[in-house]
Design a protein around this motif. Structure first.
Motif, PDB file in Angstrom:
ATOM      1  N   PHE A  62      -0.202  -3.125 -14.210  1.00 43.66           N
ATOM      2  CA  PHE A  62       0.472  -3.911 -13.493  1.00 43.66           C
ATOM      3  C   PHE A  62       0.833  -3.511 -11.944  1.00 43.66           C
ATOM      4  CE2 PHE A  62       1.300  -5.429 -17.747  1.00 43.66           C
ATOM      5  CZ  PHE A  62       0.779  -6.855 -17.709  1.00 43.66           C
ATOM      6  N   VAL A  63       0.576  -4.177 -10.878  1.00 46.97           N
ATOM      7  CA  VAL A  63       0.782  -3.590  -9.652  1.00 46.97           C
ATOM      8  C   VAL A  63       2.264  -4.145  -9.240  1.00 46.97           C
ATOM      9  CG1 VAL A  63       0.285  -3.768  -7.191  1.00 46.97           C
ATOM     10  CG2 VAL A  63      -1.458  -3.342  -9.040  1.00 46.97           C
ATOM     11  N   ASP A  64       3.301  -3.347  -8.757  1.00 42.30           N
ATOM     12  CA  ASP A  64       4.366  -3.645  -8.286  1.00 42.30           C
ATOM     13  C   ASP A  64       4.338  -4.407  -6.986  1.00 42.30           C
ATOM     14  OD1 ASP A  64       7.048  -4.204  -7.537  1.00 42.30           O
ATOM     15  OD2 ASP A  64       7.637  -2.215  -7.522  1.00 42.30           O
ATOM     16  N   LEU A  65       4.703  -5.773  -6.733  1.00 41.92           N
ATOM     17  CA  LEU A  65       4.440  -6.359  -5.462  1.00 41.92           C
ATOM     18  C   LEU A  65       5.620  -6.413  -4.689  1.00 41.92           C
ATOM     19  CD1 LEU A  65       2.913  -9.920  -6.650  1.00 41.92           C
ATOM     20  CD2 LEU A  65       1.788  -7.914  -5.861  1.00 41.92           C
ATOM     21  N   ASN A  66       6.622  -5.811  -4.966  1.00 43.88           N
ATOM     22  CA  ASN A  66       7.910  -5.361  -4.525  1.00 43.88           C
ATOM     23  C   ASN A  66       8.398  -4.188  -4.458  1.00 43.88           C
ATOM     24  OD1 ASN A  66       8.354  -8.525  -3.767  1.00 43.88           O
ATOM     25  ND2 ASN A  66       8.889  -8.525  -6.116  1.00 43.88           N
ATOM     26  N   PRO A  67       7.505  -3.042  -3.940  1.00 38.56           N
ATOM     27  CA  PRO A  67       7.804  -1.761  -4.165  1.00 38.56           C
ATOM     28  C   PRO A  67       9.204  -1.340  -3.260  1.00 38.56           C
ATOM     29  CG  PRO A  67       6.124  -1.938  -2.693  1.00 38.56           C
ATOM     30  CD  PRO A  67       6.458  -3.293  -3.041  1.00 38.56           C
TER      31      PRO A  67
END
Length: 286
Positions: A62-67
């Motif tokens: 999963f990729v964090d869209l709100n880093p």
């Protein structure tokens, strides 16, 4: 409001659609693996089950869209705190089970699937109820053990005091006036009769502190106290830890109010338990 997820997943080199049977290792995340970036738009009521299934596959990153969002501003922070609280309660229950030497059946399952939200709520309720009941039972047990320890110390103190006073024939010098003043009155022969009040301080102290306790009393009183020790041979356990305790009974004879306050402070400093010692032999036996 739909939930947007961005993932990387391993893909098959063959373009044809095929069904892959489940296996212990569904995929890897090596750099050499063929990856595909995907986006899922899921309704909130189905997001948990879908993410749980993807997590069981073990082939999705999963990729964090709100880093830039801080941890406490994320929506799942409350759920993480709930899980940490449940884990803390389970650790407490486990420690109590280990303390009582109760055997626990081991779970032979290799992996436990993610529980449903309703199951998490039921688990939280059950664990909280068990923890509260266990704490109440533990507190009551510790309170009963403290009462037993105190009664055991008082019984040994009265028994040792009775043996010592009877052996030294101090019971014959008791008078009603001395009994009311918690002391003994010794009458001298002759026309002039002077009284000397001997105060008694009795209690229980740890054996390892006996020598230092005696030296401190001797130095503070300048040798004007008489102290007697007797070891408690009965088995005594600490209510908190359950360890064995080794204690001794002490009886201090002194004169005057000045020494009374000093003896009291010394007993408090050495964490000695002081109990009332009746001057009347009948009261001590009762």
């Amino acid at each position: 409001m739909d939930t947007e997820l961005s993932t990387f997943g391993a893909i098959e080199p063959d373009i044809k659609e095929q069904v892959v049977p489940p296996s212990p290792i569904m995929g890897t995340l090596f750099k050499s693996e063929l990856m595909s970036k995907c986006q899922f738009f899921l309704p909130p009521e189905a997001a948990y089950n879908c993410i749980a299934e993807l997590g069981e596959l073990g082939s999705v990153q999963f990729v964090d869209l709100n880093p830039d969002t801080s941890s406490f501003q994320r929506q799942f922070v409350g759920d993480v705190k709930r899980c940490e609280e449940i884990e803390r309660k389970l650790r407490y229950i486990e420690s109590e089970i280990v303390k009582e030497k109760i055997e626990i059946a081991e779970d032979t399952a290799n992996a436990t699937p993610a529980p449903a939200p309703r199951e998490v709520t039921d688990l939280e309720t059950n664990v909280t109820t068990i923890e509260e009941n266990l704490k109440e039972v533990s507190d009551n047990f510790v309170s009963l053990m403290k009462n037993q320890l105190e009664l055991t110390e008082i019984k040994n103190m009265l028994g040792k005091a009775e043996m010592f006073l009877s052996a030294n024939q101090l019971n014959g010098m008791e008078t009603p006036e001395a009994a009311s003043n918690l002391g003994f009155e010794v009458m001298e022969k002759g026309d002039e009769q002077t009284s000397m009040q001997l105060n008694i301080c009795a209690g229980v102290i740890d054996r390892i502190r006996v020598v230092a306790f005696e030296k401190m009393l001797w130095r503070v009183s300048k040798g004007n106290v008489y102290i007697k020790f007797a070891d408690i041979e009965e088995e005594i356990r600490d209510p908190q830890s359950g360890d064995d305790l080794f204690k001794s009974v002490f009886i201090i004879f002194y004169q005057g109010e000045a020494l009374k306050s000093r003896v009291k402070k010394i007993c408090e400093g050495f964490h000695a338990s002081v109990y009332p010692c009746p001057d009347n032999a009948v009261d001590r036996r009762d």
